[in-house]
Design an enzyme around this catalytic site. Structure first.
Site, PDB file in Angstrom:
ATOM      1  N   ASP A 165       0.811  -1.042   0.077  1.00  0.00           N
ATOM      2  CA  ASP A 165       0.102  -0.091  -0.064  1.00  0.00           C
ATOM      3  C   ASP A 165       1.030   1.161   0.077  1.00  0.00           C
ATOM      4  OD1 ASP A 165      -2.384   1.647   0.365  1.00  0.00           O
ATOM      5  OD2 ASP A 165      -1.836   1.938   2.574  1.00  0.00           O
TER       6      ASP A 165
ATOM      7  N   ASP B 256      -6.459  -1.467   5.188  1.00  0.00           N
ATOM      8  CA  ASP B 256      -5.884  -2.801   3.957  1.00  0.00           C
ATOM      9  C   ASP B 256      -6.285  -4.021   4.873  1.00  0.00           C
ATOM     10  OD1 ASP B 256      -4.535  -0.932   2.192  1.00  0.00           O
ATOM     11  OD2 ASP B 256      -3.077  -0.779   4.000  1.00  0.00           O
TER      12      ASP B 256
END
Length: 706
Positions: free
Chosen positions: A415, A603
């Protein structure tokens, strides 16, 4: 179960991994759930239920030939019972073994002397190995001790038969193998001693982490007096005082004072951290400078350190796939060896017409040289060392399967915000559109942004506070969706914000922030998300290992592509919604195992979907459930590469161990069956075979990883 509690018992007498398998099988037969028996740590744990009381569970384990013990704080210094047995048998075995070097008339060659020397050793062997062997047969998982008992009983029984059948005759000496029974017993006990000492070395990380808990604290009483209390006696909401050099005992919040605290032993962060009122502190960390009073918030098993220790201990429950092969072979190994030993005797004595004595010796050699333990220990010892090494570096790995999957993974997905970057924004460039002093510019931006609650504004204030001076502003107003406006004491009118404020003054839309003074554009400011430490170096090293590095972000494509080019990431997926992120992870998984590195908050779905989820988290968020690996130092990305190297070398060590275990047994058993090895030499070889496996695992503790 909603109110279930984990019960942990300390078990004495487990001599190999099959012993642990046997206890586990027995407890599961009784209906217990969540059973885990760890040979390395000597612990058996299960989820408490109403089916059996703790006393009934203890009795069930004791019936198998093992002993439930209470571990005291100073038990590590004592000589273990296995060592006492070894030293006792050694006293009788040495003279018995030496009889071979003297003439027939020497006292040590007297039949009754040999019998007298052998009986104490044989009894110790029979009691020690026999109890465990019988228990393993009851549990349905025969262990190595079954082979030892058959071997020493055969040698002793054959010798006793010769002694009685040819009493007083010279032929009696042809039947005497008392030294074989005694030497096998003593050498196997020696192997157990070495094995236990070696296994202790594989669990030093747990001991070192536990050592951090063994501390005292100064408790501040309501009348202002201070008393010294042990770690176990600290209660929630106690007020504790710590000064320079003290070890913080439990987790809590600072209510008075400030200090520089070394958190290296928890997070792996080498730089001490400044802590002030309202900051959280973690038990096990050290006050390097300063003095604080804190309120205890998490004590006992609830502290971060306790959870780390528990996670490291439980890591072996989640077995790598490679271990299943070893466990399957170990479970059927003993019956196969007994079959080979029996076949060896039948063929040598009845088919090849070899003497009875030699046939018995060859079949005994087969029994005592085989080593199912080496196969059983190959994986758990390496996993324990690997996970222990990682824990000391501030990397928490939840299981052996995670190590294996990370080591063989091909894609590693990052990410962007909060993972590759800190989420803190810094000024990258400033373009001047009018004549303005740099210091004045900093002062204006700093003073205006202090009145905004936007995260970017807060980051810029933090970035500028060391250099800028606050100027007095009046009539400060927030312009929704645009920015801020204000006046200074000289009557100058300022506006600071997005392009919407400046669109009448310039066509350049590339800046992040625009500063306008008295309706004239004076500066365009470019900001960027600050990179975490060692990002580019880590990505480069992962690329060199052959991994496909991927960026998966919801941010603008232009930003993602620019960052990827800067740090060396190969593949970029930008402007992705959470559900699209999941689809990309699924697509990558179709071709090869995929690792996802995220901040553990937004996430979570992608972390759960990936083969291995890695969460960059600070220590107070240690219980991120969706990740299999938690990095306690969330400021430095190099821990990702460190975790990869530890996983890679742990898997390599497991493969080396299994190769040795299989190779040893495949080669050694036929050599013994063909009569090339004396049973005593076979026992010595067996004693050291598992020590070699454990030694190779211990090497992982200090091995240079590359």
């Amino acid at each position: 179960m909603s109110n279930s509690e984990k019960i942990i018992l300390n078990v004495e007498g487990m001599t190999c991994v099959n012993c642990a398998l046997g206890i586990k099988k027995q407890l599961e037969k009784k209906g217990l759930e969540g059973v885990n028996v760890n040979f390395s740590t000597g612990e058996a744990s299960y989820t408490d239920s109403n089916k059996l009381s703790v006393e009934e569970v203890k009795e069930s384990i004791n019936k198998l030939g093992y002993k439930i013990i209470e571990v005291t704080k100073d038990e590590t210094e004592k000589i273990s019972s296995i060592e006492k047995k070894f030293y006792f048998t050694l006293i009788f075995t040495v003279p018995l073994f030496l009889h071979m070097f003297f003439s027939h008339n020497f006292i040590l060659n007297n039949v009754w002397v040999q019998l007298g020397l052998c009986i104490p050793v044989f009894v110790i062997g029979l009691l020690h190995f026999g109890k465990s062997a019988l228990g393993s047969l009851k549990s349905g998982v025969p262990n190595m001790d079954v082979l030892i008992v058959i071997g020493i009983t055969s040698a002793f029984g054959y010798s006793l038969y010769g002694t009685m059948a040819y009493l007083g005759l010279p032929e009696a000496h042809d039947y005497l193998f008392y030294e074989t029974a005694a030497t096998i017993t003593t050498l196997v006990l020696l192997g157990n001693v070495l094995e236990h000492r070696s296994v202790k070395q594989t669990t030093t990380a747990i001991k070192e982490l536990s050592q951090l808990q063994k501390t005292e604290a100064k408790r501040v009483l309501s009348n202002g007096e201070i008393e010294l209390v042990d770690y176990n006696d600290i209660n929630e909401n106690d007020i504790l005082q710590f000064n320079t050099g003290d070890k913080i005992a439990v987790d809590g919040e600072i209510i008075l004072g400030d200090a520089v605290i070394n958190e290296a032993m928890i997070s792996g962060e080498s730089t001490p951290v400044n802590k002030i009122i309202a900051d959280k502190v973690i038990g096990g960390t050290i006050v390097e400078d300063g003095s604080i009073k804190m309120k205890a918030e998490k004590v006992g098993n609830e502290t971060v350190l306790s959870k780390i220790i528990e996670m490291v201990k439980n890591a072996q429950q989640d077995q790598p796939a490679i271990q299943k092969l070893g466990d399957k072979v170990s479970a059927i190994f003993v019956p196969i060896v007994i079959g080979i030993s029996t076949l060896t005797f039948v063929l040598t004595y009845f088919v090849f017409d070899i003497t009875l004595q030699q046939s018995i010796m060859q079949s005994i050699a087969v029994l005592v040289i085989s080593c199912p333990c080496a196969m059983g220990l190959a994986t758990p010892t390496a996993v324990m060392v690997g996970i222990g090494r990682a824990a000391k570096k501030g990397i928490l790995i939840k299981g052996g399967a995670t190590l294996e999957q990370f080591a063989i993974g091909k894609n590693i997905v990052f990410d962007k915000t909060g993972t590759l970057t800190t989420g803190q924004f810094v000024i990258k460039n400033t373009k001047l559109y009018a004549l303005v002093d740099e210091q004045e510019l900093k002062n204006i931006i700093f003073s205006l942004e202090q009145h905004s609650s936007h995260p970017i504004a807060k980051s810029i204030v933090e970035y500028l506070k060391a250099d800028a001076i606050n100027i007095e502003l009046t009539d400060v107003k927030e312009l929704k969706g645009k920015g801020l406006e204000a006046k200074d004491t000289d009557g100058n009118y300022y506006q600071l914000g997005s392009y919407r404020l400046a669109k009448e003054l310039t066509d350049n839309q590339s800046h992040s922030i625009y500063l306008i003074k008295n309706n004239e554009l004076i500066a365009g400011i470019d900001i960027e998300d600050e990179l975490k430490d060692n990002v580019a170096e880590t990505i480069t090293l992962l690329n060199q290992q052959g991994l496909n590095t991927v960026m998966l972000s919801g941010d603008r494509d232009e930003k993602c592509q620019g960052l990827a080019k800067q740090i060396g990431i190969k593949t970029v997926f930008s402007e992705q919604l959470p559900e699209q992120k999941l689809e990309i992870i699924e697509e990558l998984q179709k071709n090869s195992l995929t690792i996802m590195v995220g901040d553990g908050i937004n996430d979570a779905p992608a972390l759960a979907k990936a083969s291995v989820g890695i969460s960059l988290s600070n220590a107070t968020q240690v219980a991120v459930q969706t990740a299999q690996i938690i990095l306690l130092n969330d400021k430095d990305l190099s821990q990702v590469y460190e975790a990869y190297l530890i996983s890679k070398h742990t898997l390599k060590t497991i493969k080396q161990n299994l190769f040795w275990a299989f190779f040893y047994n495949v080669v050694a058993i036929p050599i013994a069956a063909f009569g090339f090895l004396n049973p005593m030499v076979a026992a010595l070889a067996m004693a050291f075979s598992d020590v070699i496996v454990i030694g190779n695992s211990i090497r992982l503790k200090r091995k240079k990883l590359s």
